[in-house]
Structure formats: structure tokens, C-alpha cells
Write a protein that holds these residues in place. Structure first.
Motif, PDB file in Angstrom:
ATOM      1  N   SER A 209       2.214 -40.958 -65.477  1.00 23.82           N
ATOM      2  CA  SER A 209       3.330 -40.767 -66.204  1.00 23.82           C
ATOM      3  C   SER A 209       4.552 -40.842 -65.457  1.00 23.82           C
ATOM      4  CB  SER A 209       3.254 -39.118 -66.672  1.00 23.82           C
ATOM      5  OG  SER A 209       3.199 -38.259 -65.514  1.00 23.82           O
ATOM      6  N   VAL A 210       5.704 -41.128 -66.156  1.00 23.81           N
ATOM      7  CA  VAL A 210       6.970 -41.471 -65.423  1.00 23.81           C
ATOM      8  C   VAL A 210       7.984 -40.341 -66.026  1.00 23.81           C
ATOM      9  CG1 VAL A 210       8.719 -43.193 -64.853  1.00 23.81           C
ATOM     10  CG2 VAL A 210       6.485 -43.899 -65.036  1.00 23.81           C
ATOM     11  N   ARG A 211       8.776 -40.059 -65.202  1.00 23.39           N
ATOM     12  CA  ARG A 211      10.075 -38.865 -65.594  1.00 23.39           C
ATOM     13  C   ARG A 211      11.173 -39.436 -65.254  1.00 23.39           C
ATOM     14  NH1 ARG A 211       8.985 -35.607 -62.283  1.00 23.39           N
ATOM     15  NH2 ARG A 211      10.734 -34.908 -61.168  1.00 23.39           N
ATOM     16  N   PHE A 212      12.162 -39.362 -66.351  1.00 26.70           N
ATOM     17  CA  PHE A 212      13.690 -39.981 -66.270  1.00 26.70           C
ATOM     18  C   PHE A 212      14.506 -38.828 -66.444  1.00 26.70           C
ATOM     19  CE2 PHE A 212      10.737 -43.155 -67.701  1.00 26.70           C
ATOM     20  CZ  PHE A 212      11.206 -44.462 -67.430  1.00 26.70           C
ATOM     21  N   GLU A 213      15.277 -38.630 -65.342  1.00 23.39           N
ATOM     22  CA  GLU A 213      16.001 -37.695 -65.232  1.00 23.39           C
ATOM     23  C   GLU A 213      17.634 -38.280 -65.109  1.00 23.39           C
ATOM     24  OE1 GLU A 213      15.001 -35.146 -61.912  1.00 23.39           O
ATOM     25  OE2 GLU A 213      13.554 -34.142 -63.009  1.00 23.39           O
ATOM     26  N   GLN A 214      18.587 -38.360 -66.097  1.00 23.82           N
ATOM     27  CA  GLN A 214      19.852 -38.873 -66.238  1.00 23.82           C
ATOM     28  C   GLN A 214      19.854 -40.126 -65.667  1.00 23.82           C
ATOM     29  OE1 GLN A 214      22.385 -35.948 -63.905  1.00 23.82           O
ATOM     30  NE2 GLN A 214      21.912 -34.293 -65.378  1.00 23.82           N
ATOM     31  N   VAL A 215      18.802 -41.051 -66.133  1.00 22.74           N
ATOM     32  CA  VAL A 215      18.914 -42.410 -65.762  1.00 22.74           C
ATOM     33  C   VAL A 215      19.859 -43.213 -66.627  1.00 22.74           C
ATOM     34  CG1 VAL A 215      17.354 -44.513 -65.554  1.00 22.74           C
ATOM     35  CG2 VAL A 215      16.314 -42.263 -65.078  1.00 22.74           C
ATOM     36  N   LEU A 216      20.828 -43.820 -65.786  1.00 24.83           N
ATOM     37  CA  LEU A 216      21.848 -44.638 -66.593  1.00 24.83           C
ATOM     38  C   LEU A 216      21.432 -46.187 -66.880  1.00 24.83           C
ATOM     39  CD1 LEU A 216      24.881 -43.366 -64.374  1.00 24.83           C
ATOM     40  CD2 LEU A 216      24.135 -42.398 -66.385  1.00 24.83           C
ATOM     41  N   VAL A 217      21.712 -46.441 -67.892  1.00 28.11           N
ATOM     42  CA  VAL A 217      21.417 -47.673 -68.301  1.00 28.11           C
ATOM     43  C   VAL A 217      22.602 -48.386 -68.999  1.00 28.11           C
ATOM     44  CG1 VAL A 217      19.908 -49.230 -70.111  1.00 28.11           C
ATOM     45  CG2 VAL A 217      19.048 -46.842 -68.926  1.00 28.11           C
ATOM     46  N   THR A 218      22.910 -49.650 -68.361  1.00 23.82           N
ATOM     47  CA  THR A 218      24.148 -50.228 -68.864  1.00 23.82           C
ATOM     48  C   THR A 218      23.824 -51.209 -70.233  1.00 23.82           C
ATOM     49  OG1 THR A 218      23.389 -52.255 -67.443  1.00 23.82           O
ATOM     50  CG2 THR A 218      24.783 -50.569 -66.651  1.00 23.82           C
ATOM     51  N   PRO A 219      24.910 -51.578 -70.847  1.00 25.91           N
ATOM     52  CA  PRO A 219      24.681 -52.061 -72.164  1.00 25.91           C
ATOM     53  C   PRO A 219      24.107 -53.272 -72.160  1.00 25.91           C
ATOM     54  CG  PRO A 219      26.986 -51.377 -71.970  1.00 25.91           C
ATOM     55  CD  PRO A 219      26.110 -51.194 -70.847  1.00 25.91           C
ATOM     56  N   ASP A 220      24.079 -54.151 -71.009  1.00 27.97           N
ATOM     57  CA  ASP A 220      23.491 -55.720 -70.965  1.00 27.97           C
ATOM     58  C   ASP A 220      21.804 -55.363 -70.490  1.00 27.97           C
ATOM     59  OD1 ASP A 220      24.549 -54.562 -68.261  1.00 27.97           O
ATOM     60  OD2 ASP A 220      23.428 -56.363 -67.530  1.00 27.97           O
ATOM     61  N   GLU A 221      21.443 -53.947 -70.206  1.00 25.74           N
ATOM     62  CA  GLU A 221      19.917 -53.991 -69.914  1.00 25.74           C
ATOM     63  C   GLU A 221      19.325 -53.605 -71.476  1.00 25.74           C
ATOM     64  OE1 GLU A 221      20.368 -52.395 -65.366  1.00 25.74           O
ATOM     65  OE2 GLU A 221      20.537 -50.828 -67.082  1.00 25.74           O
ATOM     66  N   ILE A 222      20.022 -53.235 -72.351  1.00 28.77           N
ATOM     67  CA  ILE A 222      19.540 -53.029 -73.619  1.00 28.77           C
ATOM     68  C   ILE A 222      18.788 -54.234 -74.235  1.00 28.77           C
ATOM     69  CG2 ILE A 222      19.704 -52.068 -75.904  1.00 28.77           C
ATOM     70  CD1 ILE A 222      19.874 -50.006 -73.617  1.00 28.77           C
ATOM     71  N   LEU A 223      17.538 -54.381 -74.624  1.00 26.68           N
ATOM     72  CA  LEU A 223      17.104 -55.588 -75.214  1.00 26.68           C
ATOM     73  C   LEU A 223      17.507 -55.852 -76.647  1.00 26.68           C
ATOM     74  CD1 LEU A 223      13.388 -55.728 -73.861  1.00 26.68           C
ATOM     75  CD2 LEU A 223      15.325 -57.402 -73.291  1.00 26.68           C
ATOM     76  N   THR A 224      17.912 -57.078 -76.845  1.00 26.70           N
ATOM     77  CA  THR A 224      18.178 -57.360 -78.165  1.00 26.70           C
ATOM     78  C   THR A 224      17.578 -58.819 -78.758  1.00 26.70           C
ATOM     79  OG1 THR A 224      20.225 -58.903 -77.678  1.00 26.70           O
ATOM     80  CG2 THR A 224      20.468 -56.568 -77.991  1.00 26.70           C
TER      81      THR A 224
END
Length: 404
Positions: A209-224
């Protein structure tokens, strides 16, 4: 635009892959047993060396177009054939390589700017890709921020994640509860790999398993995607993922068969009342191998046919119809159900043709059944058989879900 890295000397990827698979096979037993060795530190048996070998081989770039420096392979039959060879040597490595290759293939449906950047960086930096998607786990939430998104929560299953350079991650939007898919550097602050994969099979897939704590994701990293979300081609990736699993299963079964054959011809002793001097002359052993062979031949033909049907669907692109998408899915589900059925039988029955001595822990022959049994439970095959039955009886195409 980044500088292109067009390949000038195509590699014989199949020969490289076969050689590498042979190397993995030499240590498969040791690595499988090391996972639960007494006193072994949790997570210390991850296939770090094997992933590094894949990096150095150039095979992580198998499906990346040559204009970006990749090997440019587009044939689904050849791609899945190589995945099968790795799974034959080691089910865990087959799954890791298969997942990486399927992920990189899927990047072709993202917008051209994203795809180009991901391709170029994968080639330049030998990136290994993993995923933390698991559509059945809704606990990872994406919250909009001024500069993008913040991911918080957990994914209970993420194959190869702690060894990867980039992960495909799915979360649910805190506002709309719709999926948000991102490509995130695996070393980004706030990502914690729990190294809690403790299952009986596929021990080296690094699937904790993987835990995410306040992981920031930039707009260009969102897949379209370049495809409308409601188009048949947009969901074809789900079918490709299914066929990836089928080839991993088939490779594991082929590995079990090859191992059993070598043992039977060199070590198995004839039974006292058999009337023969060699086990290879025993009529019951010959009968078993005849059944193994016929089942494997049928499984291989069904799997390769599914790859051809899927290839035809992929080639249609945006013109793919619902009916054609459904036909590709049925071909894959038929192969998956059959491979699962015969595989669980063969990986159990190989002991009938090897004998009691083959159960010694030092041989680790049970790993084939453990690996296959573990892998096939992630997506109940009964539901695939129901889809095939509905198609056979009523002509109804399968319902589109993250698993179909």
C-alpha cells in the motif's frame, strides 16, 4: 520542445529479452524464498537488481516511438509475447514489466504535449513506471488548490511503486467525486511506501500500500485524453490491461510446464508396478503430459488471437464502434477464463508427474501455483465467464467498467 532522440540502430528486443529472462530464472527460487527468510528485513527482498537490469537493457523503452528514442514496437502479439517470457522465468518480474509496458503504451492516448514529454524523459532517464490506481479503493482524495491539486489518503495496492520513477495515480475529486488521474514522481514528498505486501504469491512485485500526505500535484501532471471519455476507444485500455494479465498467467503456466518436464525427464522414478524402467515411459505420465500440452496449445492460440483482435480494435482509433470494442473484450475474456482454468489445474497436477520428492522446499515448485492463484484472484474470472455467456446467448457486449 525537447530535443528528439530518434533511434538509429534498432535492437533485437526479443533476443535481449530472452537472455535477460534466462538470467532472472537463475535466481527466481532464491529470491522467492528470501522474501520470507527468517530474520529478513521487510522489503529487503525487492527486485532492485532485476529492475536495474531492465533499465540497462533498453527494454523499458519498448513501446515508445522511435522518433523519441524508443524501440517503437507496436505489435501487441510481440509485446505480450515478451511479457510472457519474463513471466515464464519469474511471475513477479513478468508482472512488473507487463504493468510498466501497459502504462507506457497508455500514454499514447494523452494529449500530444504530455505524451512527448513522458516519452522523452522515460528514454533519457530510463524511467520505470508503476501505478497506484485500484478503482475499488476510494480512499485517495484530490482537493483543488490555487496551484493544482493536493492528494491525501491511501491506495492499498500499488504494484512496483517503491521501485518506480513515475506512478500513474487515481484519486477522487473532493468536489465532484469524479476520478482524477495524475502522473506523479514516486519520490515526491508526502508519498510513503508501506512495504506491507505479505501475500503467498507474486512475492517480488513490490505491491504494498501507499499513503499520500499533502502530496502536491501540478496541473500539467493531470492526465488528459485525446479521446472523448464516452467513446469506445477511450475505454479500450481496460481491455489491454486484461490481456496483459492473461499473458502473465500464461507465462507462469509455461514456466511450470518447462520445469516439470525437465524434472520428469531427469529425476522422476518409475512407480513399482508400472512395468517400465523409466518414468518417461509410464503411460499415465505420458497421458498427463499430453493433456498439459493440448491445454497449453489451446491457451496460447486463444491468447494470441485475443492480441490480434485487440490490435485491430486499437488500429481503428476514434472510429472504433461499441460492437467492435465488445468483440475485442470477449476475445480477451475468453482467453482469460480458459487460461485461468487450465493454469490452476496444471500448476497443481505437475506434482503428479514429478512425484513426492518434488515437494522439497529447496525446489520451490509450488511457487507457480502460488503465483498464479494470487494473481488470478484480483479480478474474479466468474464475472468474465458471465460476460462471455451473455455474449454467446444474447449477443450483448460487456459492460464497461475499470476492470472490463
Amino acid at each position: 520542445m525537447m530535443q528528439l532522440l530518434e533511434t538509429t540502430k534498432p535492437l533485437n528486443f526479443l533476443a535481449i529479452g530472452l537472455q535477460l529472462a534466462q538470467e532472472f530464472a537463475k535466481t527466481a527460487v532464491e529470491r522467492d524464498q528470501l522474501h520470507y527468510a527468517e530474520g529478513e528485513r521487510k522489503g529487503s527482498s525487492r527486485p532492485i537488481h532485476e529492475i536495474e537490469q531492465l533499465r540497462q537493457s533498453g527494454l523499458l523503452n519498448l513501446v515508445i516511438p522511435t522518433i523519441y528514442g524508443g524501440l517503437g514496437e507496436t505489435s501487441t502479439v510481440k509485446i505480450f509475447g515478451l511479457i510472457r517470457e519474463f513471466a515464464k522465468a519469474d511471475g513477479s518480474i513478468g508482472q512488473l514489466f507487463g504493468n510498466h509496458t501497459t502504462i507506457v503504451s497508455s500514454l499514447s492516448t494523452s494529449n500530444p504535449t504530455q505524451a512527448e514529454q513522458f516519452y522523452l524523459n522515460t528514454v533519457q532517464h530510463n524511467w520505470f513506471w508503476a501505478n497506484a490506481v485500484n478503482a475499488l479503493d476510494p480512499r485517495l482524495v484530490a482537493t483543488p488548490t490555487k496551484h493544482g491539486w493536493q492528494f491525501d489518503g491511501i491506495k492499498r495496492f500499488a504494484t512496483g511503486a517503491s521501485l518506480s520513477d513515475r506512478m500513474i495515480v487515481s484519486a477522487l475529486s473532493a468536489n465532484s467525486r469524479q476520478p482524477v488521474i495524475a502522473v506523479i514522481p514516486s519520490a515526491r514528498p508526502g508519498i510513503h511506501f508501506n512495504e506491507d505486501w505479505d501475500n503467498m504469491g507474486q512475492r517480488q512485485t513490490d505491491s504494498g500500500s501507499v499513503r499520500f500526505e499533502q502530496v502536491l500535484v501540478t496541473p500539467d501532471e493531470i492526465l488528459t485524453s485525446i479521446y472523448p471519455s464516452d467513446s469506445p476507444i477511450a475505454s479500450l485500455l481496460n481491455v489491454s490491461k486484461q490481456l496483459n494479465q492473461v499473458n502473465i498467467y500464461l507465462g507462469i503456466i509455461q514456466g511450470a510446464f518447462a520445469t516439470a518436464r525437465e524434472y520428469t525427464t531427469t529425476r522422476t522414478r518409475p512407480w513399482i508396478t508400472s512395468g517400465v524402467e523409466q518414468a518417461i515411459l509410464d503411460p499415465y505420465i505420458l497421458h498427463h503430459y499430453g493433456e498439459f500440452w493440448m491445454d497449453l496449445e489451446a491457451a496460447t492460440l486463444l491468447t494470441d488471437r485475443a492480441a490480434q483482435v485487440l490490435q485491430a480494435a486499437i488500429d481503428k482509433g476514434i472510429n472504433l464502434t461499441d460492437q467492435q470494442r465488445g468483440e475485442a473484450a470477449i476475445a480477451v475474456y475468453t482467453a482469460k477464463a480458459f487460461v485461468t482454468k487450465i493454469g490452476l489445474a496444471i500448476t497443481t497436477q505437475i506434482f503428479d508427474v514429478m512425484g513426492a520428492s518434488a515437494t522439497a522446499r529447496s525446489y520451490d515448485f509450488d511457487r507457480y501455483w502460488r503465483n498464479l492463484r494470487t494473481a488470478t484472484l484480483h479480478d474474479p474470472v466468474d464475472y468474465k465467464i458471465r460476460e462471455v455467456g451473455n455474449w454467446a446467448l444474447t449477443g450483448t457486449v460487456p459492460t464497461i467498467t475499470p476492470y472490463s
